[in-house]
Design a protein around this motif. Sequence first.
Motif, PDB file in Angstrom:
ATOM      1  N   ILE A 156     -16.994 -22.065  85.479  1.00  0.00           N
ATOM      2  CA  ILE A 156     -17.871 -21.564  84.186  1.00  0.00           C
ATOM      3  C   ILE A 156     -16.999 -20.315  84.004  1.00  0.00           C
ATOM      4  O   ILE A 156     -17.262 -19.881  84.631  1.00  0.00           O
ATOM      5  N   VAL A 157     -16.058 -20.515  83.018  1.00  0.00           N
ATOM      6  CA  VAL A 157     -15.757 -19.060  82.558  1.00  0.00           C
ATOM      7  C   VAL A 157     -15.850 -18.968  81.164  1.00  0.00           C
ATOM      8  O   VAL A 157     -15.970 -19.577  80.791  1.00  0.00           O
ATOM      9  N   LEU A 158     -16.778 -17.606  81.240  1.00  0.00           N
ATOM     10  CA  LEU A 158     -17.253 -16.992  79.697  1.00  0.00           C
ATOM     11  C   LEU A 158     -16.185 -15.925  79.144  1.00  0.00           C
ATOM     12  O   LEU A 158     -15.130 -15.656  80.043  1.00  0.00           O
ATOM     13  N   PRO A 159     -15.981 -16.064  78.015  1.00  0.00           N
ATOM     14  CA  PRO A 159     -15.097 -15.108  77.183  1.00  0.00           C
ATOM     15  C   PRO A 159     -15.958 -13.676  77.404  1.00  0.00           C
ATOM     16  O   PRO A 159     -17.188 -13.305  78.346  1.00  0.00           O
ATOM     17  N   ALA A 160     -15.258 -12.179  77.358  1.00  0.00           N
ATOM     18  CA  ALA A 160     -15.535 -11.335  77.668  1.00  0.00           C
ATOM     19  C   ALA A 160     -16.547 -10.710  76.922  1.00  0.00           C
ATOM     20  O   ALA A 160     -17.215  -9.842  77.028  1.00  0.00           O
ATOM     21  N   ARG A 161     -16.977 -11.534  75.814  1.00  0.00           N
ATOM     22  CA  ARG A 161     -17.782 -10.565  74.767  1.00  0.00           C
ATOM     23  C   ARG A 161     -19.269 -10.909  74.946  1.00  0.00           C
ATOM     24  O   ARG A 161     -19.028 -11.422  75.923  1.00  0.00           O
ATOM     25  N   VAL A 162     -19.461  -9.668  74.710  1.00  0.00           N
ATOM     26  CA  VAL A 162     -21.555  -9.602  75.081  1.00  0.00           C
ATOM     27  C   VAL A 162     -21.924 -10.761  74.871  1.00  0.00           C
ATOM     28  O   VAL A 162     -22.905 -11.675  75.895  1.00  0.00           O
ATOM     29  N   LEU A 163     -21.739 -11.180  73.991  1.00  0.00           N
ATOM     30  CA  LEU A 163     -22.988 -11.782  73.316  1.00  0.00           C
ATOM     31  C   LEU A 163     -22.306 -13.634  73.371  1.00  0.00           C
ATOM     32  O   LEU A 163     -21.257 -13.601  72.780  1.00  0.00           O
ATOM     33  N   LEU A 164     -23.079 -14.663  74.164  1.00  0.00           N
ATOM     34  CA  LEU A 164     -22.008 -15.542  74.233  1.00  0.00           C
ATOM     35  C   LEU A 164     -22.810 -16.815  72.970  1.00  0.00           C
ATOM     36  O   LEU A 164     -23.941 -16.821  72.552  1.00  0.00           O
ATOM     37  N   SER A 165     -22.237 -17.719  72.237  1.00  0.00           N
ATOM     38  CA  SER A 165     -22.405 -18.319  71.602  1.00  0.00           C
ATOM     39  C   SER A 165     -23.166 -19.410  72.352  1.00  0.00           C
ATOM     40  O   SER A 165     -23.139 -19.449  73.022  1.00  0.00           O
ATOM     41  N   PRO A 166     -24.023 -20.446  71.211  1.00  0.00           N
ATOM     42  CA  PRO A 166     -24.633 -21.045  71.717  1.00  0.00           C
ATOM     43  C   PRO A 166     -23.862 -22.050  72.180  1.00  0.00           C
ATOM     44  O   PRO A 166     -24.885 -23.133  73.124  1.00  0.00           O
ATOM     45  N   SER A 167     -23.407 -22.899  72.437  1.00  0.00           N
ATOM     46  CA  SER A 167     -22.291 -23.418  73.062  1.00  0.00           C
ATOM     47  C   SER A 167     -22.190 -23.459  74.294  1.00  0.00           C
ATOM     48  O   SER A 167     -21.568 -24.180  75.127  1.00  0.00           O
ATOM     49  N   GLU A 168     -22.068 -22.279  74.237  1.00  0.00           N
ATOM     50  CA  GLU A 168     -21.410 -21.205  75.978  1.00  0.00           C
ATOM     51  C   GLU A 168     -22.802 -21.646  75.587  1.00  0.00           C
ATOM     52  O   GLU A 168     -22.798 -21.375  78.019  1.00  0.00           O
ATOM     53  N   VAL A 169     -23.817 -21.167  76.046  1.00  0.00           N
ATOM     54  CA  VAL A 169     -25.180 -20.731  76.565  1.00  0.00           C
ATOM     55  C   VAL A 169     -25.400 -22.652  76.875  1.00  0.00           C
ATOM     56  O   VAL A 169     -26.066 -22.725  77.830  1.00  0.00           O
ATOM     57  N   GLU A 170     -25.388 -24.046  76.221  1.00  0.00           N
ATOM     58  CA  GLU A 170     -25.328 -24.539  76.792  1.00  0.00           C
ATOM     59  C   GLU A 170     -25.087 -25.347  77.389  1.00  0.00           C
ATOM     60  O   GLU A 170     -25.058 -26.091  78.356  1.00  0.00           O
ATOM     61  N   LEU A 171     -23.507 -24.779  77.485  1.00  0.00           N
ATOM     62  CA  LEU A 171     -22.818 -25.253  78.513  1.00  0.00           C
ATOM     63  C   LEU A 171     -23.235 -25.198  80.302  1.00  0.00           C
ATOM     64  O   LEU A 171     -22.882 -25.350  81.180  1.00  0.00           O
ATOM     65  N   VAL A 172     -23.515 -23.593  79.929  1.00  0.00           N
ATOM     66  CA  VAL A 172     -24.573 -22.769  81.199  1.00  0.00           C
ATOM     67  C   VAL A 172     -25.573 -24.226  81.735  1.00  0.00           C
ATOM     68  O   VAL A 172     -25.356 -24.425  82.551  1.00  0.00           O
TER      69      VAL A 172
END
Length: 66
Positions: A30-46
Motif C-alpha cells: 500500500i503506497v499512500l500520498p505524503a499528505r497528513v489526512l488520507l481520503s475516504p477512498s484511501e482509508v477504504e483501500l487500507v
Amino acid sequence: MSAGKTRDLLAQEYGVSRPTFYSWLKRAGIVLPARVLLSPSEVELVYIKLGKPNLKTDHTPSRAGR
C-alpha cells in the motif's frame, strides 16, 4: 462517504504502533500520498488490504503462553 483519517488514527484503530502500521502498509504494498489526512477512498483501500479493524476488541497483548 466518511471523513478522511490520519495514519496515526488508523494505527490506533488496529491497536498497533505507528512503525508497526507503516510496516504493515509496506508489506501489503500500500503506497499512500505524503499528505497528513488520507481520503475516504484511501482509508477504504487500507481496510480492504488489511481487513477492517475490530474497534471493540481489547488489543492488550495476552499473557497466555509466556
